[in-house]
Design an enzyme around this catalytic site. Structure first.
Site, PDB file in Angstrom:
ATOM      1  N   TYR A  70      -2.290  -7.568  16.893  1.00  0.00           N
ATOM      2  CA  TYR A  70      -2.321  -6.780  15.723  1.00  0.00           C
ATOM      3  C   TYR A  70      -3.035  -5.166  15.617  1.00  0.00           C
ATOM      4  CZ  TYR A  70      -2.464  -4.474  10.749  1.00  0.00           C
ATOM      5  OH  TYR A  70      -2.858  -3.763   9.446  1.00  0.00           O
ATOM      6  N   ILE A 128       0.684  -0.735  -0.217  1.00  0.00           N
ATOM      7  CA  ILE A 128       0.147   0.410  -0.034  1.00  0.00           C
ATOM      8  C   ILE A 128       1.016   1.158  -0.052  1.00  0.00           C
ATOM      9  CG2 ILE A 128      -1.556   1.566   1.724  1.00  0.00           C
ATOM     10  CD1 ILE A 128      -2.937  -1.623   2.534  1.00  0.00           C
TER      11      ILE A 128
END
Ligand code: UDP
Length: 333
Positions: free
Chosen positions: A141, A12
Site C-alpha cells: 500500500y 476523508i
C-alpha cells in the site's frame, strides 16, 4: 475553482468536499461507491459513479466538467490487506492513478492533490518524522502511494503539473455528527473502540503491549479530519506557486491505552480491552513533524485534545450506529 474529487464519497474525501463546497468551489465527485457512501456526498456536489479502472469514464468526466484541479483520494488503503493481496494495491492503486494522471494531462488539468501516507516511512529512522526522513514503504500500500508521488514528480517535470503530496498520519474524528467514518470491515482503532461502546463488539484487542513506549502500546499521531481538510484546501490554493510535499500530523502522539482510556471517559462505557499479539509491520511510534506546512501555508492543527477528538467521533457513531445505512433509524439525541 472547478475540482474533481476521486473518492469524494469516502471518509476523508467527503470531509474535504464539504469544505470545498463551503468555500465556493464547484465539486464533481468521482467514486465507484465500492467503499464510499452516496449519503456522504455533499448535495451541492455532482456525483459521477464510476471506477478509475474505466479510462473512458474518466475522460468523459474530464470533458464534461473541465476541472481545473483534481484531488485524488480513491484507493485501497488497508496496510494489512495489502500485505495479503499486494496486487490489489500495487496493481489497482498504481494503474488507476495512472489512468487518472494520463487523462488529467490530456485534458489540460495542471493541479493535483494526492492523499499519501505515513506508511511511506515504514519503520522510520527519525522521530518526529519530517519530509526528509528516508523513504522505505512498510507495505505494498505504502509503495503504491510512493510510486504515485514519483509519477507526479515526472508529470510536473514534463508537463508542468503542480501537485501536493499530503502524507497523513492517523486520520480520525468526524467533521460533523452527520459526516463520519464508516468502513466495512472496520480496522481502525478509534471506530473499533466506539463500536465496543455501542455494544457492537465485546472488546477491543490491543495489538501488542511490549513496545518500547511508556505503557508498552503503540503511539500514533491522530490528526482530525477537519484539520486534514483544511490542509488540502490550503495546498490546493498554493499550487500555482509550485509543487510540494507535506507530512500531516499534530506533532504529538497518543498510545493505544491512552486512546481507550479517553474513550471510556467520553462514552461512560467500560470498554473491555484484552492484550493480543503485535500486528506485523507496526512501528512503536509514528509522530509527524509538520513544521513545513505550518511554515509555508500557515496551517495549524486545531484538534490537539484527545478527548475532544474522540467526542467528535462519538457524536457521529452514537447517532449513526450502523453508519450511513441507518440515517432513518438513528436516535434523535
Ligand atoms: N490497534 C489496536 N487494536 C485494534 C486496531 C488498532 O491495538 O483493534 C492499534 C494498532 O496496532 C496501531 C494503532 O492502534 O498501533 C492505530 O491503528 P489503526 O489501524 O487505527 O491505524 P494505522 O496506525 O494502522 O494507520
Amino acid at each position: 475553482m472547478r475540482v474533481l474529487v476521486t473518492g469524494g464519497a469516502g471518509y476523508i474525501g467527503s470531509a474535504v468536499v464539504q469544505q470545498l463546497v463551503a468555500g465556493g468551489d464547484e465539486v464533481v465527485v468521482f467514486d465507484d461507491l465500492s467503499q464510499g457512501h452516496r449519503a456522504a456526498v455533499h448535495p451541492q456536489a455532482t456525483l459521477v459513479v464510476a471506477g478509475l479502472d474505466d479510462r473512458a469514464a474518466i475522460d468523459r468526466a474530464m470533458a464534461e466538467h473541465r476541472p481545473e484541479g483534481i484531488l485524488h483520494f480513491a484507493s485501497h488503503t488497508l496496510v494489512g490487506e495489502s500485505m495479503e493481496h499486494p496486487f490489489r494495491h500495487l496493481g489497482n492503486n498504481v494503474r488507476n492513478g495512472l489512468n487518472l494522471l494520463e487523462s488529467a494531462v490530456e485534458h489540460g488539468v495542471r493541479r493535483f492533490i494526492l492523499s499519501s501516507t505515513a506508511n511511506l516511512f515504514g519503520l522510520p529512522d527519525r522521530d518526529p518524522i519530517d519530509e526528509d526522513t528516508s523513504i522505505s514503504p512498510g507495505s505494498p500500500y505504502g509503495e503504491s502511494k510512493f510510486i504515485l508521488e514519483r509519477m507526479l514528480h515526472w508529470m510536473d517535470d514534463r508537463f508542468g503539473m503542480r501537485y501536493a503530496a499530503l502524507r497523513y498520519f492517523n486520520a480520525c474524528g468526524a467533521l460533523s455528527p452527520e459526516l463520519g467514518e464508516d468502513h466495512d470491515p472496520e480496522t481502525h482503532l478509534i471506530p473499533i473502540i466506539l463500536q465496543v461502546a455501542l455494544g457492537q463488539r465485546e472488546r477491543v484487542t490491543i495489538f501488542g503491549e511490549d513496545y518500547e513506549t511508556p505503557d508498552g502500546t503503540c503511539i500514533r499521531d491522530y490528526i482530525h479530519v477537519e484539520d486534514l481538510a483544511d490542509a488540502h484546501i490550503r495546498a490546493l490554493r498554493a499550487l500555482d506557486q509550485g509543487s510540494r510535499t507535506y507530512n500531516l500530523g499534530i506533532g504529538h502522539g497518543f498510545s493505544v491505552r491512552q486512546v481507550i482510556e479517553a474513550a471510556r471517559d467520553v462514552t461512560g462505557h467500560p470498554i473491555p480491552a484484552v492484550a493480543g499479539p503485535r500486528r506485523p509491520g507496526d512501528p512503536a511510534r509514528l509522530i509527524a513533524a509538520s513544521d513545513r506546512i505550518q511554515r509555508e501555508l500557515g496551517w495549524e492543527p486545531k484538534w490537539t485534545d484527545l478527548h475532544a477528538i474522540i467526542e467528535s467521533a462519538w457524536a457521529w457513531h452514537r447517532t449513526h450506529p450502523r453508519g450511513y445505512d441507518d440515517r432513518a433509524s438513528a436516535p434523535a439525541s
